[in-house]
Design a protein around this motif. Structure first.
Motif, PDB file in Angstrom:
ATOM      1  N   LEU A 206     -10.616  -4.282  -5.952  1.00 18.53           N
ATOM      2  CA  LEU A 206      -9.342  -3.573  -6.128  1.00 18.53           C
ATOM      3  C   LEU A 206      -8.149  -4.524  -6.075  1.00 18.53           C
ATOM      4  O   LEU A 206      -7.190  -4.378  -6.838  1.00 18.53           O
ATOM      5  N   ASP A 207      -8.204  -5.511  -5.180  1.00 20.10           N
ATOM      6  CA  ASP A 207      -7.125  -6.497  -5.102  1.00 20.10           C
ATOM      7  C   ASP A 207      -7.013  -7.288  -6.397  1.00 20.10           C
ATOM      8  O   ASP A 207      -5.907  -7.537  -6.897  1.00 20.10           O
TER       9      ASP A 207
ATOM     10  N   TYR B 146       0.839  -1.182   0.000  1.00 25.63           N
ATOM     11  CA  TYR B 146       0.000   0.000   0.000  1.00 25.63           C
ATOM     12  C   TYR B 146       0.881   1.241   0.000  1.00 25.63           C
ATOM     13  O   TYR B 146       1.923   1.257   0.621  1.00 25.63           O
TER      14      TYR B 146
ATOM     15  N   SER C 293     -15.553  -4.018  -2.404  1.00 25.21           N
ATOM     16  CA  SER C 293     -14.684  -3.053  -3.078  1.00 25.21           C
ATOM     17  C   SER C 293     -13.212  -3.413  -2.899  1.00 25.21           C
ATOM     18  O   SER C 293     -12.417  -3.287  -3.827  1.00 25.21           O
ATOM     19  N   ARG C 294     -12.844  -3.882  -1.716  1.00 23.14           N
ATOM     20  CA  ARG C 294     -11.448  -4.276  -1.483  1.00 23.14           C
ATOM     21  C   ARG C 294     -11.081  -5.496  -2.346  1.00 23.14           C
ATOM     22  O   ARG C 294      -9.990  -5.555  -2.924  1.00 23.14           O
TER      23      ARG C 294
ATOM     24  N   THR D 144     -17.669  -2.636   1.716  1.00 25.11           N
ATOM     25  CA  THR D 144     -16.235  -2.448   1.917  1.00 25.11           C
ATOM     26  C   THR D 144     -15.458  -3.674   1.463  1.00 25.11           C
ATOM     27  O   THR D 144     -14.437  -3.566   0.780  1.00 25.11           O
ATOM     28  N   LEU D 145     -15.939  -4.854   1.829  1.00 22.44           N
ATOM     29  CA  LEU D 145     -15.274  -6.097   1.447  1.00 22.44           C
ATOM     30  C   LEU D 145     -15.287  -6.288  -0.065  1.00 22.44           C
ATOM     31  O   LEU D 145     -14.271  -6.628  -0.668  1.00 22.44           O
TER      32      LEU D 145
END
Length: 77
Positions: A36-37, A8, A32-33, A29-30
């Protein structure tokens, strides 16, 4: 299962602070993370594949061996 390496980089935000009206749900949130990952994983894999292919085209054996060792982390299925 082997762990993926995540890096990061944080930058200071110089704009006006935002005020949230409510907390973002855990599911959002999960999701979206995870998205992105996955995007970062695919981008890094493509860049590494391009570097490996260019080293093969140029005949750089040592660079190819170093990059192929790094590529093993992307195909550990």
């Amino acid at each position: 299962m082997k762990k993926q390496k995540i890096f990061y980089r944080y930058y200071r935000y110089d704009g006006k602070p935002l005020e949230a009206k409510r907390e973002i749900s855990f599911e959002f949130t999960l999701a979206s993370r995870l998205l992105l990952d996955e995007l970062c994983f695919q981008w890094n894999k493509e860049k590494l594949e391009d570097a490996i292919n260019s080293s093969l085209d140029k005949g750089e054996k040592e660079k190819f061996l170093r990059l192929s060792e790094a590529y093993k982390h992307f195909i550990w299925e």
